[in-house]
Enzyme design. Sequence first.
Site, PDB file in Angstrom:
ATOM      1  CD  GLU A 247      -2.918   1.140   2.313  1.00  0.00           C
ATOM      2  OE1 GLU A 247      -2.712   0.518   3.367  1.00  0.00           O
ATOM      3  OE2 GLU A 247      -3.999   1.665   2.020  1.00  0.00           O
ATOM      4  CD  GLU A 370      -4.001  11.728  14.235  1.00  0.00           C
ATOM      5  OE1 GLU A 370      -4.479  10.930  13.390  1.00  0.00           O
ATOM      6  OE2 GLU A 370      -4.261  12.946  14.224  1.00  0.00           O
TER       7      GLU A 370
END
Lengths: 398, 372
Positions: A247, A370
């Site tokens: 990915e 995050e």
Amino acid sequence: MNFDDTEDEAKFRAEAVAFLEKNLEKKDAGAGRADRSRDDFLTRAKAWQKTKAAGGFAQITWPKAIGGRGGTPIQQVIWNQEESKFDAPTSPFAIGLGMCVPTVIAFGSDEHKQRFVPKALVGDEIWCQLFSEPAAGSDVAGLKTKAVKDGDDWVINGQKVWTTGAQFSDYGIVLTRTDPDVPKHKGLTMFIVNMKDPGVEVRPIHQASGGREFNEVYFTDVRIPDSDRLGDPGQGWKVALVTLMNERLAVGGSPGPDWKEIMGYARDAGTMSDGAFRAKLADWYVAAQGYKLTKFRSQTALSKGETPGPENSIGKVITANHLQDICNSAVEMQDHYGIISDRDKAPAEAIFQESLMWAPGLRIAGGTDEILKNIIAERVLGLPQDVRVDKDKAFSEM
Amino acid sequence: MDFDFSDDQKFLRDEARKFLEAQCTSAVVRNVLDNDDVSHAEDLWKQVKEMGWLGAAIPEEHGGLGLGMLEMCVIAEELGRVLAPIPFSSSAFYFAEAIKQFGTDAQKSAYLPKIASGEFVGCLATSEGPGDSDAAKLKTGFSSGKVSGTKLPVTDGDIATHALVLAKDGSGASMAIVALDADGVTRTPIQTLEPTRSHAEIVFDGAAAELLGNEVGNGMTQLDSILNRAAILVAFEQVGGASRCLEMAIEYANERQAFGRPIGGYQAIKHKLADMYVKNEVARSNAYYGAWALSTDAAELPEAAAAARVAASEAFWFASKENIQTHGGMGFTWEVDCHLYYRRAKLLSVQAGAPGVWKEKLVTALERKNAA
Ligand SMILES: Cc1cc2nc3c(=O)[nH]c(=O)nc-3n(C[C@H](O)[C@H](O)[C@H](O)COP(=O)(O)OP(=O)(O)OC[C@H]3O[C@@H](n4cnc5c(N)ncnc54)[C@H](O)[C@@H]3O)c2cc1C
């Protein structure tokens, strides 16, 4: 330090450009977005994938034996650079060819490779990634979708969410829980699932941006033969990591308008004389260059046969926030008029308004800001891991 | 494409790092910091001269090593990492480059070999007061071979033997070379935020001066070009300092315990350091692009230089201030080196054009480029 192509690279680039010019239109100078909302988008995308495969430009780095070109990573980069200058509808294949099919190649049987790879390559079959669930996104290993062994089959029940492209996918890779009595990472198993199975129900999600491109996917007593398992039972996390690693290679590219577009708009609007705007424009240029040039550094390593350094991990942390910031400024520059998102009335065919609404999703998809910062801190900088209170507990005891 | 330094250049970097880690320790830097009468690290300076680094980018015919600008970038980064308290940049990045670019043949022969050997030390004297130097504000004047006026601050002004002075010349401005031991030159060290690099106020009172090059009134154009080239080298110095700050912060975050675990395990610290890393990589990539532009004299040099400078100033500032924050109270003590980087970050970000000035230069360059 040299930005010129080598002789081989130049030859390949010329070949790629000739092929693209023959088969596609150049992107128009304006908004230049692949327009997913057009009805014929999928048909056009499939046709382009077929043409590309016939020309030997689909999956350039894959070995010839499975239909690739057997080319180098740098050739893939060159192809991507050139293809992005044309109006090429490629997005329906990004997840399948970029993430799912490589996972099948890594963990599937020879039959799987023969059955699935060629059809994916020519665009006849589309794939989706079924990992996230309502209660398991960042913490995807906490997923609940169950697979229970029944004879030679596994029976799947549960729900996935945010599945990109599920509505037009033929197959997917689905991560399931096969053993709840061990810690969460250890009880997972990956399967290939036929998205046309009657037990699979796809419900488009109405996104905050207004579109319906992502989906909820429900599994009700879906039977999957054991032969369609990828990796051993309980090894699903290891398999998933391969998908997620791919990915990061697949995600990237320009997600929307950048410094050039907002500079173009500011000129039309007469705001180039505003000092505060000029300072921001400088920052955007520096960030965009920083991102682009950092990729060049990784590509240089690749082209020398080295493993790229960790610098590539900065990509989406920069681009997603960058996009949101540029679009916000463009909308604010338009004052009250900026609220108009009608393509016929808004400047630049509402590209800034539309991307403003898309940007929050980009900051979440494929790892939130995050989580990406955690990854940089832990894996690149070597800081201690977060406290993981559930790490050693059986999933069923949570 | 090959967007990286060569193996030879990496070897030079490794050697320079080894040398500087041994010879430019914190104690060496602090000796300059803590003693008002010590303007620079003399031993280190002597060794650097002997190694020929000052002439790395000066052609062999003029007494240099004849390596190139990329090698100079490598050296700049290493000097930045260790906060080298020597007048290297003034002499090599500003003065020597100015002579190389605009000097007459006679000036090249007169100055470059002695700059390369370290016998001459150059500096750049442009600032006269708060704000960017522009021709309209200049008070220092240059006429009939004499310069009069006051320049401050001049980095390394009290160590240098020669200054390149920006001065009003008729209706325009010129760059003039002044030997600082000449009559009519008074130098006084001044107090700055960054005592490990010496600064002076220089008063010129009819001091003998020679025009840089042979075209009068060309000073602002020359200065612009001198600053563009130096900006890239300074950006490497800044990237070096910023990288060192991140390393210090990581080390401390792994070691310092609070609430039963290392502070580096808390996300407020982790994410701060991840932000530092991102800014540092953005700065490094922009600096590399600048290095490429510098070494090939590319048409993209103005925007590459400005982008390198903007990115590096931001990265070093952020890294130096958040490094103090990561160190907590210890970071605010004189004994811990954090403040040395904070001081150097500020000097390098305002020297020869603050970030706002470079942002404006960048946008002007982009406008010029995209108008065509
Ligand atoms: C546009 C889009 C497309 C997507 N496509 C797919 C797809 O095709 N297939 C698929 O499987 N999934 C897909 N996803 C899902 C995506 O991977 C998840 O949404 C994402 O991982 C975040 O999970 P979550 O939504 O459950 O948020 P949560 O994990 O609940 O996060 C909520 C907030 O908490 C923060 N948070 C969570 N854990 C931590 C932590 N340890 N430390 C600090 N902060 C934390 C997050 O950063 C976030 O701000 C897509 C999502 C979007 C938006």
